[in-house]
Write a protein that holds these residues in place. Structure first.
Motif, PDB file in Angstrom:
ATOM      1  N   SER A 159       0.810  -1.216   0.000  1.00 22.47           N
ATOM      2  CA  SER A 159       0.000   0.000   0.000  1.00 22.47           C
ATOM      3  C   SER A 159       0.843   1.265   0.000  1.00 22.47           C
ATOM      4  CB  SER A 159      -0.941  -0.003   1.201  1.00 22.47           C
ATOM      5  OG  SER A 159      -0.222  -0.270   2.403  1.00 22.47           O
ATOM      6  N   ILE A 160       0.475   2.182  -0.892  1.00 22.17           N
ATOM      7  CA  ILE A 160       1.091   3.499  -0.972  1.00 22.17           C
ATOM      8  C   ILE A 160       0.005   4.534  -0.704  1.00 22.17           C
ATOM      9  CG2 ILE A 160       2.546   5.048  -2.329  1.00 22.17           C
ATOM     10  CD1 ILE A 160       3.735   2.226  -2.127  1.00 22.17           C
ATOM     11  N   GLY A 161       0.121   5.279   0.384  1.00 21.74           N
ATOM     12  CA  GLY A 161      -0.836   6.332   0.678  1.00 21.74           C
ATOM     13  C   GLY A 161      -0.493   7.588  -0.100  1.00 21.74           C
ATOM     14  N   ALA A 188       6.417  10.467  -8.839  1.00 22.10           N
ATOM     15  CA  ALA A 188       6.290   9.720  -7.583  1.00 22.10           C
ATOM     16  C   ALA A 188       5.664   8.357  -7.821  1.00 22.10           C
ATOM     17  CB  ALA A 188       5.459  10.531  -6.591  1.00 22.10           C
ATOM     18  N   PHE A 189       4.611   8.291  -8.652  1.00 19.55           N
ATOM     19  CA  PHE A 189       3.992   7.014  -8.976  1.00 19.55           C
ATOM     20  C   PHE A 189       5.005   6.081  -9.656  1.00 19.55           C
ATOM     21  CE2 PHE A 189      -0.464   9.067  -9.357  1.00 19.55           C
ATOM     22  CZ  PHE A 189      -0.708   8.843  -8.008  1.00 19.55           C
ATOM     23  N   THR A 194       8.525   1.337  -9.604  1.00 23.31           N
ATOM     24  CA  THR A 194       9.836   0.726  -9.829  1.00 23.31           C
ATOM     25  C   THR A 194      10.287  -0.039  -8.585  1.00 23.31           C
ATOM     26  OG1 THR A 194      10.476   2.452 -11.388  1.00 23.31           O
ATOM     27  CG2 THR A 194      12.252   1.172 -10.396  1.00 23.31           C
ATOM     28  N   ARG A 195      10.098   0.557  -7.435  1.00 27.04           N
ATOM     29  CA  ARG A 195      10.499  -0.069  -6.173  1.00 27.04           C
ATOM     30  C   ARG A 195       9.555  -1.200  -5.766  1.00 27.04           C
ATOM     31  NH1 ARG A 195      13.898   2.824  -2.730  1.00 27.04           N
ATOM     32  NH2 ARG A 195      13.788   0.886  -1.526  1.00 27.04           N
ATOM     33  N   PHE A 196       8.259  -1.010  -6.071  1.00 25.69           N
ATOM     34  CA  PHE A 196       7.242  -1.968  -5.625  1.00 25.69           C
ATOM     35  C   PHE A 196       6.301  -2.272  -6.795  1.00 25.69           C
ATOM     36  CE2 PHE A 196       8.305   1.016  -2.177  1.00 25.69           C
ATOM     37  CZ  PHE A 196       8.997   0.147  -1.339  1.00 25.69           C
ATOM     38  N   PRO A 197       6.644  -3.250  -7.616  1.00 32.35           N
ATOM     39  CA  PRO A 197       5.845  -3.549  -8.810  1.00 32.35           C
ATOM     40  C   PRO A 197       4.381  -3.865  -8.509  1.00 32.35           C
ATOM     41  CG  PRO A 197       7.967  -4.659  -8.906  1.00 32.35           C
ATOM     42  CD  PRO A 197       7.860  -4.080  -7.540  1.00 32.35           C
ATOM     43  N   LEU A 227      -4.615  -1.963 -14.435  1.00 24.78           N
ATOM     44  CA  LEU A 227      -4.296  -0.606 -14.011  1.00 24.78           C
ATOM     45  C   LEU A 227      -5.344  -0.096 -13.027  1.00 24.78           C
ATOM     46  CD1 LEU A 227      -2.390   1.789 -14.314  1.00 24.78           C
ATOM     47  CD2 LEU A 227      -3.789   2.581 -16.219  1.00 24.78           C
ATOM     48  N   ASN A 228      -6.609  -0.386 -13.307  1.00 24.61           N
ATOM     49  CA  ASN A 228      -7.676   0.057 -12.420  1.00 24.61           C
ATOM     50  C   ASN A 228      -7.512  -0.525 -11.016  1.00 24.61           C
ATOM     51  OD1 ASN A 228      -8.862   1.532 -14.428  1.00 24.61           O
ATOM     52  ND2 ASN A 228     -10.323  -0.053 -15.005  1.00 24.61           N
TER      53      ASN A 228
END
Length: 307
Positions: A159-161, A188-189, A194-197, A227-228
């Motif tokens: 999870s990315i907030g 940022a996305f 890249t770090r977290f596929p 993507l959604n």
């Protein structure tokens, strides 16, 4: 006695309360002026009670005494002859000012947006700003179901907030605008992917209709189900339940924050020792802001460049 003028929303209130804790740890008597900024119908709600906080409130006479604002004729004549004798100390910038901690008596106004004011009592601050269990919040059933579902997904995905702050920021564009640009978020996305596929982006915003349209236009192509699945909009909260946004933010594993004290605290309260926090290179347009950043923040410019 030191009086702190409370102002702003929950994030700013938390910085002001953290400063209060620091001053109290120095042995000072400290109270809050929670009157002047919150007398109008459009004032933002005071939300510190969500943490079970009860703070000492300065009386009107104490506030008037500190700012030399009495309307009595003798005081008005004295001010006209000799000037105002206010104890007000205004924050000059968002950077740390160690001298501010030495004033007593004083009437402090500002946002104090840096952990340097409370770094040495960080453990105490984190303990105070602990969200209660959802069951004790007594949320309406439907809202509780939404928040419970979001929290489960946040805790069981990469999870990315993501905080997108608009609304009131558009009214103060000279100060806050042109910082968290499309390029900022796009870079940022991309960095997080890249770090977290398998990253899933959880979107928090005070203007969710705009955020939804923006995401659909740029990222959600029709039929692109994969993507959604990478975006989740947290759109069930309101101005008066915004603390739930911050609570959910703090559960995310990593963060893309806005130039906002609200998402600053959402990321700060995240206990993941390996968390990545992306922040805008510039915090304000009209003030140098160095100390608002924590050591683990990665900065991206308004042009979308990693700094």
């Amino acid at each position: 006695m030191v009086i702190i003028r409370m102002s702003g929303g929950l994030g700013n209130q938390m910085f002001q309360y953290a400063l209060y804790m620091k001053l109290v740890s120095q042995g000072k008597e400290v109270k809050f002026d929670d009157i002047n900024e919150y007398r109008t119908d459009i004032a933002r709600p005071i939300m510190l009670s969500v943490f079970g906080i009860e703070y000492p409130r300065a009386g009107w006479d104490e506030i008037i005494g500190h700012i030399d604002g009495s309307l009595r004729i003798t005081h008005r004549v004295r001010r006209r002859l000799f000037g105002r004798k206010s104890l007000e100390i205004k924050e000059n910038s968002v950077n740390f000012d160690p001298n501010l901690l030495d004033h007593d008596p004083a009437y402090l106004t500002g946002y104090f947006q840096t952990e340097k004011y409370f770094k040495d009592i960080e453990a105490d601050v984190r303990k105070v700003f602990t969200f209660p269990d959802r069951t004790s919040m007594q949320l309406p059933k439907e809202l509780e179901q939404h928040i419970s579902k979001h929290q489960y997904m946040i805790e069981h995905t990469e999870s990315i907030g993501v905080h997108i702050r608009r609304g009131d920021y558009l009214l103060a564009y000279e100060t806050h605008g042109g910082i968290c640009t499309d390029a900022y978020y796009e870079t940022a996305f991309a960095y997080m992917r890249t770090r977290f596929p398998n990253a899933v982006f959880y979107i928090f915003s005070n203007e969710m209709k705009w955020a939804k349209n923006w995401l659909e236009t740029r990222y959600m192509e029709p039929g692109d189900e994969e993507l959604n699945d990478r975006f989740c909009l947290i759109d069930e909260t309101t101005e008066f339940t915004g603390y739930l946004d911050m609570m959910l933010m703090s559960k995310c594993k990593h963060h893309i924050i806005a130039n906002s004290s609200f998402s600053w605290w959402g990321a700060y309260l995240n206990e993941n020792p390996e968390k990545i926090i992306i922040a805008p290179e510039r915090w304000l347009n009209n003030s140098e802001s160095i100390d608002v950043y924590t050591d683990n923040m990665i900065k991206i410019s308004a042009e979308g460049k990693l700094v």
